[in-house]
Enzyme design. Sequence first.
Site, mmCIF file in Angstrom:
data_model
loop_
_atom_site.group_PDB
_atom_site.id
_atom_site.type_symbol
_atom_site.label_atom_id
_atom_site.label_comp_id
_atom_site.label_asym_id
_atom_site.label_seq_id
_atom_site.Cartn_x
_atom_site.Cartn_y
_atom_site.Cartn_z
ATOM 1 N N LYS A 1 0.849 -1.209 0.000
ATOM 2 C CA LYS A 1 0.000 0.000 0.000
ATOM 3 C C LYS A 1 0.879 1.251 0.000
ATOM 4 O O LYS A 1 2.097 1.164 0.228
ATOM 5 C CB LYS A 1 -0.892 -0.020 1.241
ATOM 6 C CG LYS A 1 -0.106 0.005 2.548
ATOM 7 C CD LYS A 1 -0.960 -0.364 3.741
ATOM 8 C CE LYS A 1 -0.117 -0.360 4.999
ATOM 9 N NZ LYS A 1 -0.828 -0.931 6.161
ATOM 10 N N ARG B 1 -9.686 0.089 15.536
ATOM 11 C CA ARG B 1 -9.614 0.884 14.314
ATOM 12 C C ARG B 1 -10.625 0.303 13.340
ATOM 13 O O ARG B 1 -11.755 0.738 13.287
ATOM 14 C CB ARG B 1 -8.178 0.879 13.777
ATOM 15 C CG ARG B 1 -7.920 1.920 12.730
ATOM 16 C CD ARG B 1 -6.471 1.938 12.281
ATOM 17 N NE ARG B 1 -6.025 0.650 11.712
ATOM 18 C CZ ARG B 1 -4.829 0.437 11.204
ATOM 19 N NH1 ARG B 1 -3.919 1.405 11.199
ATOM 20 N NH2 ARG B 1 -4.495 -0.732 10.711
ATOM 21 N N TYR C 1 18.210 29.286 8.314
ATOM 22 C CA TYR C 1 17.038 30.028 8.790
ATOM 23 C C TYR C 1 17.039 30.131 10.303
ATOM 24 O O TYR C 1 17.295 29.148 11.006
ATOM 25 C CB TYR C 1 15.753 29.346 8.333
ATOM 26 C CG TYR C 1 15.447 29.551 6.875
ATOM 27 C CD1 TYR C 1 15.252 30.836 6.363
ATOM 28 C CD2 TYR C 1 15.344 28.473 6.009
ATOM 29 C CE1 TYR C 1 14.960 31.025 5.010
ATOM 30 C CE2 TYR C 1 15.052 28.650 4.670
ATOM 31 C CZ TYR C 1 14.859 29.940 4.172
ATOM 32 O OH TYR C 1 14.569 30.120 2.857
ATOM 33 N N MET D 1 13.891 23.912 2.448
ATOM 34 C CA MET D 1 13.054 23.174 1.485
ATOM 35 C C MET D 1 13.891 22.373 0.488
ATOM 36 O O MET D 1 13.572 21.230 0.166
ATOM 37 C CB MET D 1 12.136 24.149 0.741
ATOM 38 C CG MET D 1 11.123 23.451 -0.149
ATOM 39 S SD MET D 1 10.113 24.597 -1.093
ATOM 40 C CE MET D 1 9.151 25.380 0.184
HETATM 41 C C1 PLP Z 1 0.030 -1.932 6.745
HETATM 42 C C2 PLP Z 1 -0.508 -3.203 7.240
HETATM 43 C C3 PLP Z 1 0.308 -4.330 7.410
HETATM 44 C C4 PLP Z 1 1.819 -4.288 7.251
HETATM 45 O O1 PLP Z 1 2.396 -3.781 8.445
HETATM 46 P P1 PLP Z 1 3.997 -3.659 8.629
HETATM 47 O O2 PLP Z 1 4.151 -3.169 10.021
HETATM 48 O O3 PLP Z 1 4.452 -2.647 7.623
HETATM 49 O O4 PLP Z 1 4.566 -4.987 8.390
HETATM 50 C C5 PLP Z 1 -0.291 -5.535 7.738
HETATM 51 N N1 PLP Z 1 -1.635 -5.611 7.939
HETATM 52 C C6 PLP Z 1 -2.451 -4.544 7.816
HETATM 53 C C7 PLP Z 1 -3.913 -4.698 8.044
HETATM 54 C C8 PLP Z 1 -1.917 -3.307 7.478
HETATM 55 O O5 PLP Z 1 -2.729 -2.243 7.380
#
Ligand code: PLP
Length: 357
Positions: free
Chosen positions: A34, A129, A253, A301
Amino acid sequence: MKLPCAHLSAGALEHNLGVVRRLTPAARVMAVIKANAYGHDIVPTARALQAADAFAVARLDEGLALRSAGIRHRLVLLEGVFSPEELQVAAREQLDIVVHSDAQLSMLAAWRGTPSFAVWLKVDTGMNRLGFRMEEFGGALERVRQLKSVRELRLMTHLAAADERNSPMTDLQLQRFDELTAGSNAERSIANSAGIIAWPRAQAQWVRPGLMLYGISPFGDISAASLGLRPVMQLTTELIASRRVKAGESVGYAGTWTAERDLTVGIIAAGYGDGYPRAVPNGTPVYVEGRLVPIVGRVSMDMIAVDLTDVPHAQLGSAVVLWGNELPVERIASCANTIPYELVCGLSQRVAVCWEG
Ligand SMILES: *Cc1c(COP(=O)(O)O)cnc(C)c1O
């Protein structure tokens, strides 16, 4: 060459997948790619990880990008779909869907099309969540079993604190998941990277590694190298200017750093506009000509200033590594008071990407 540049290694991805396989010989691997593969470029990452058993993404668009690129693997939408239109697209593209809410169950119940779905029913064992609450899970499981639109059913949960090896949370979550799923012979999935490494009991039939595939450690106190992982990304740039600075003068800065003695300051082409964290303090390391040298003054930046005292041979065009083999991104994340996930995901469009074998 454009500066800065994220050099990405397909070989390191394959190697890290091999580490996951060795840790979980009996499980299938759903590689989590993702957020543009955690900032690593999703399509080439999927190609490098073609030995994975499935891929997971968060959003429909990410799944579509993979399908358009010809990726035929099982693809799991970790948040499922958010509308009947999305469900339609998921059916057409044969995407597995996570089902975590009543609203999603109702969409499946209303489905009248032909293709049926591979569903990952998610229970919330403590993360609070996504997922059915524990007291609702039995009912959801019952309901999903009746649905003609569901062809395959798997069960999953997500660990909230697997990276904290002394926390009682993971044992509690594992125990709850065992109890909730005891009556089912469906395949299960629990573990993210930290779960895979630290909680062998969490392996189940499917593991879901993300971070470790990119060669990054999920633990503050265990290095990626000691886990046998190889960083996939080397974020590099060059020295574009240098100047003499006299004792008592400040740099950058707001003049947050003042020279205590005369020295040479190097200016490197990278800044928060590229995704390098502005939050890092004076002294944060950058790798220049084979040495770690400290940042002086604020990250701006497009540029960062460093103290070149220890690398007198540095010159215009000298190679600089912001993170990578010589300098783990975990270390920069800790300087910036954040996690490595955020740094790799946060690289900006401006950073050139270049793949190596
Ligand atoms: C992002 C995610 C993972 C992967 O987690 P890592 O800590 O990057 O290995 C696994 N399961 C779900 C549901 C996630 O959202």
